[in-house]
Enzyme design. Structure first.
Site, PDB file in Angstrom:
ATOM      1  N   HIS A   1    -106.542   8.832 -75.582  1.00  0.00           N
ATOM      2  CA  HIS A   1    -105.871   9.930 -74.896  1.00  0.00           C
ATOM      3  C   HIS A   1    -105.686  11.139 -75.807  1.00  0.00           C
ATOM      4  O   HIS A   1    -105.765  11.032 -77.029  1.00  0.00           O
ATOM      5  CB  HIS A   1    -104.508   9.486 -74.356  1.00  0.00           C
TER       6      HIS A   1
ATOM      7  N   ASP B   1    -102.764  14.029 -76.461  1.00  0.00           N
ATOM      8  CA  ASP B   1    -101.331  14.191 -76.192  1.00  0.00           C
ATOM      9  C   ASP B   1    -101.065  15.294 -75.177  1.00  0.00           C
ATOM     10  O   ASP B   1    -101.590  16.410 -75.295  1.00  0.00           O
ATOM     11  CB  ASP B   1    -100.584  14.501 -77.493  1.00  0.00           C
TER      12      ASP B   1
ATOM     13  N   HIS C   1    -106.953   9.945 -79.458  1.00  0.00           N
ATOM     14  CA  HIS C   1    -106.544   8.889 -80.377  1.00  0.00           C
ATOM     15  C   HIS C   1    -106.126   7.640 -79.595  1.00  0.00           C
ATOM     16  O   HIS C   1    -105.882   7.686 -78.385  1.00  0.00           O
ATOM     17  CB  HIS C   1    -105.428   9.352 -81.314  1.00  0.00           C
TER      18      HIS C   1
ATOM     19  N   ARG D   1     -92.987  11.322 -84.395  1.00  0.00           N
ATOM     20  CA  ARG D   1     -94.019  12.321 -84.112  1.00  0.00           C
ATOM     21  C   ARG D   1     -93.388  13.643 -83.711  1.00  0.00           C
ATOM     22  O   ARG D   1     -92.407  13.683 -82.956  1.00  0.00           O
ATOM     23  CB  ARG D   1     -94.928  11.837 -82.985  1.00  0.00           C
TER      24      ARG D   1
END
Length: 313
Positions: A139, A141, A289, A304
């Protein structure tokens, strides 16, 4: 078998439905690492950059991410555009320093779905032993936003003794290696992205409705252009892309399935083994990722910060 204009021979294993799209092929692939604007011979002088593959991913040494000045940031940004994801070891960032580092790339994006860490706008991803990671899909983000993330910065807080690696795929390479006929077919097409395909499945209907007011379904180009390098990038992903605009549903689903499959080609990928204090910075516009879910019931805690980007074009 069929051959593209690049003289590649495809071995279909098998086709998707009756579409004829080759899932996999053997032989040479075009692996063009360099962004067009970065001269191949230009050295890095502020930090040391050590590639992990010929195409994507590099370990950076000689940098304390708590003390990034303009000169260091300029070199890190150039390395990021060249290698798409940068890895750092033994960093001692705290929450405010993590935020400060991300702000070097732009405005901070607040995630509506992850719990916050110790500092607002830091997403904490804590898994095991009572919860299982669910990020193990290729995917990009927040592609469900009108302005998806530009840069993501992930730091390891607590990592399992074994497992828990993350992989990244270069979506410029994924586009470059599509057959010419497919490139012609997808030129100018758009696809719908929405959070309801993934996050929405865990929510009550009223929660979905409330968040949909903030993040309604959005159409993005199937092939986006990187705003700095000009590279064409395949821009569809499994958890957020639902359909291709203007195509009959069966035909669109077959094409979408084929396009999403391209991130799985190992030649386009890099894999990173986390240690406490490791940090990864990636260009979310150019990559997808995949967080490998092989560590349950061990504990894995990551934090994150994402930087808001622009509307894809």
């Amino acid at each position: 078998m069929k051959t593209t204009s690049m003289e590649r021979t495809f071995i279909c294993i098998p086709n998707v439905g009756e579409s004829g799209y080759p899932r996999l092929y053997s032989g040479a692939r075009e692996l063009r690492k360099q962004s067009d604007f970065v001269p191949e011979s230009e050295p890095y002088t502020v930090c040391s950059v050590h590639p992990l593959t010929p195409l994507i991913g590099a370990v950076v040494e000689g940098v304390d991410l708590r003390e990034v000045d303009d000169a260091v940031h300029a070199e890190l940004h150039r390395a990021l555009l060249e290698w798409k994801v940068l890895f750092f070891r033994d960093q001692l960032l705290d929450g405010p320093e993590h935020i400060a580092l991300a702000r070097r790339w732009g405005n901070i994006e607040v995630n509506d779905f992850f719990p916050n860490g110790d500092v607002q706008a830091i997403s904490r991803l804590a898994k095991g032993p009572k919860s299982i990671g669910q990020e193990n899909m290729w995917h990009s983000d927040t592609s469900f936003r009108r302005d998806p993330s530009k840069v993501s910065i992930l730091r390891a807080i607590d990592v399992p003794a074994t497992g828990g690696d993350t992989m990244w795929a270069d979506m410029a390479a994924a586009y470059d290696n599509l057959p010419g006929s497919v490139k012609e077919q997808i030129d100018g097409l758009k696809a719908i992205h929405t959070f309801t395909k993934s996050w929405g499945l865990t929510m009550a209907p009223e929660q979905v409705a409330a968040i949909a007011e903030i993040h309604p379904p959005i159409a993005h180009p199937v092939v986006r252009t990187h705003p700095e390098t000009g590279r064409k990038l395949l821009y569809v992903n499994e958890p957020f892309t639902t359909e291709i605009v203007g195509l009959p549903r069966n035909e669109g689903d077959e094409l979408l399935d084929y396009l999403m499959f391209q991130a799985r080609v190992p030649e386009y990928q890099v894999r990173f083994r986390w240690e406490p204090g490791s940090v990864a910075i990636w260009d979310n516009q150019a990559t997808q990722h995949y967080a490998i879910n092989d560590y349950y019931p061990q504990r894995r805690v990551m934090e994150r910060v994402t930087v808001a980007g622009d509307q894809p074009f």
